[in-house]
Motif scaffolding. Structure first.
Motif, PDB file in Angstrom:
ATOM      1  N   GLY A   1     -50.968  -1.417  21.571  1.00  0.00           N
ATOM      2  CA  GLY A   1     -49.607  -1.793  21.900  1.00  0.00           C
ATOM      3  C   GLY A   1     -48.720  -1.995  20.695  1.00  0.00           C
ATOM      4  N   GLY A   2     -47.635  -2.697  20.954  1.00  0.00           N
ATOM      5  CA  GLY A   2     -46.617  -2.952  19.933  1.00  0.00           C
ATOM      6  C   GLY A   2     -45.227  -2.714  20.529  1.00  0.00           C
ATOM      7  N   PRO A   3     -44.572  -1.627  20.120  1.00  0.00           N
ATOM      8  CA  PRO A   3     -44.986  -0.681  19.093  1.00  0.00           C
ATOM      9  C   PRO A   3     -45.079  -1.332  17.714  1.00  0.00           C
ATOM     10  CG  PRO A   3     -42.685  -0.316  19.702  1.00  0.00           C
ATOM     11  CD  PRO A   3     -43.214  -1.324  20.646  1.00  0.00           C
ATOM     12  N   GLY A   4     -46.029  -0.810  16.927  1.00  0.00           N
ATOM     13  CA  GLY A   4     -46.187  -1.289  15.571  1.00  0.00           C
ATOM     14  C   GLY A   4     -47.365  -2.217  15.345  1.00  0.00           C
ATOM     15  N   GLU A   5     -48.139  -2.511  16.400  1.00  0.00           N
ATOM     16  CA  GLU A   5     -49.321  -3.362  16.235  1.00  0.00           C
ATOM     17  C   GLU A   5     -50.518  -2.496  15.834  1.00  0.00           C
ATOM     18  OE1 GLU A   5     -49.250  -6.594  16.213  1.00  0.00           O
ATOM     19  OE2 GLU A   5     -47.140  -6.741  16.802  1.00  0.00           O
TER      20      GLU A   5
END
Length: 295
Positions: free
Chosen positions: A39-43
């Motif tokens: 997930g995240g976005p960016g995790e």
């Protein structure tokens, strides 16, 4: 048969010109691998990998990977490549590099959007889908980010609530309202209640956990395709939907309504969980996946 070419361990796979961190576990357990789409976005995949990842890998091969610019993967030289189209292409290049013909994308939160987009674009390479807290809405829904301030408001202290409402007065742009709401919950003494039904379930701080990529987050937040649910419903594909009854981050109505629309959906409801089901009801989470895989 190609999935049997997988071998356990960590490796680097280049996709779209970017080095991606990849770990395979449970390579000998079955034929079609699950690919965790975080997930995240960016995790990153770190949280689920560390909690239930190896238990799920006892059921089937699992491929953990961090998306471009995320976690243990490299950042692209060109940040304009933080697009859904590029992430879908990366995932397909990863599948090809691993020598796998078909996969089960296992999406978590934002990762459900990517997993679903991949299924729509490459249905011939998808055996089934697992969607944990999918923020996938129909075209008439106001959208996750439009609803974010209301979802956050309920958990704030009276002073924090007043400050947020004052800050949002006259602000109509959904992303600006979202950023303000996320800032409010991040600084709140009650922040844990937004992500966990029971704060006692919060894992201890982990110094090895990767930092978030906010640049990627800002490039992708609010750019969801409104007709994705229609396209996904057109696929005759087995789908497992995992929904926390107390999930305020994505909400419960979106996963429930998506399950109603999909022709082969199984909805599993976790009544003691919010967004992080894998931390709050890990045993039941793994068991739901097991039942789905042996259907």
């Amino acid at each position: 048969m190609l999935a049997r070419m997988l071998s356990d361990g960590v490796r680097v796979v280049v996709a779209g010109g970017v080095e991606h961190w990849v770990r395979v576990a449970g390579a000998g357990n079955g034929d079609v691998p699950l690919v965790l789409v975080h997930g995240g976005p960016g995790e990153s995949s770190y949280s689920i990998e560390q909690s239930v990842g190896d238990e799920v890998a006892k059921l089937a091969p699992v491929v953990f990977y961090d998306q471009r610019g995320c976690g243990r993967s490299a950042r692209p030289a060109d940040p304009s490549t933080y697009t859904m189209e590029r992430l879908v292409a990366d995932l397909d290049e990863l599948r090809t590099a691993l020598g796998v013909e078909r996969i089960v994308p296992w999406g978590a939160s934002f990762g459900c959007l990517l997993a679903a987009e991949y299924a729509v674009a490459h249905s011939n390479h998808v055996e089934a889908l697992i969607l944990h807290a999918p923020p996938i809405t129909d075209p008439l829904h106001p959208g996750l980010w439009t609803m974010r301030p209301g979802a956050v408001d309920v958990f704030l202290t009276p002073d924090e609530r007043t400050a947020l409402r004052t800050q949002l007065d006259g602000v109509t742009e959904s992303i600006e309202r979202t950023v303000a709401a996320l800032g409010a919950i991040a600084g709140s003494a009650n922040a844990a209640r937004f992500f966990y039904h029971d704060p006692a379930n919060i894992p201890p701080d982990d110094e090895n956990a990767p930092e978030s990529n906010l640049e990627m987050a800002m490039a992708l937040v609010g750019n969801e395709r409104t007709d994705l649910a229609d396209d996904l419903a057109a696929l005759d594909l087995p789908v497992l939907i995992l929904a926390g009854l107390w999930d305020r981050h994505v909400g419960f109505d979106m996963p429930r309504d998506l399950a109603t629309r999909l022709p082969q959906a199984t909805l599993e409801i976790f009544d003691r969980s919010a967004h992080s089901i894998h931390d709050e009801q890990p045993g039941e989470y793994v068991e739901a996946i097991r039942r789905f895989l042996v259907r």
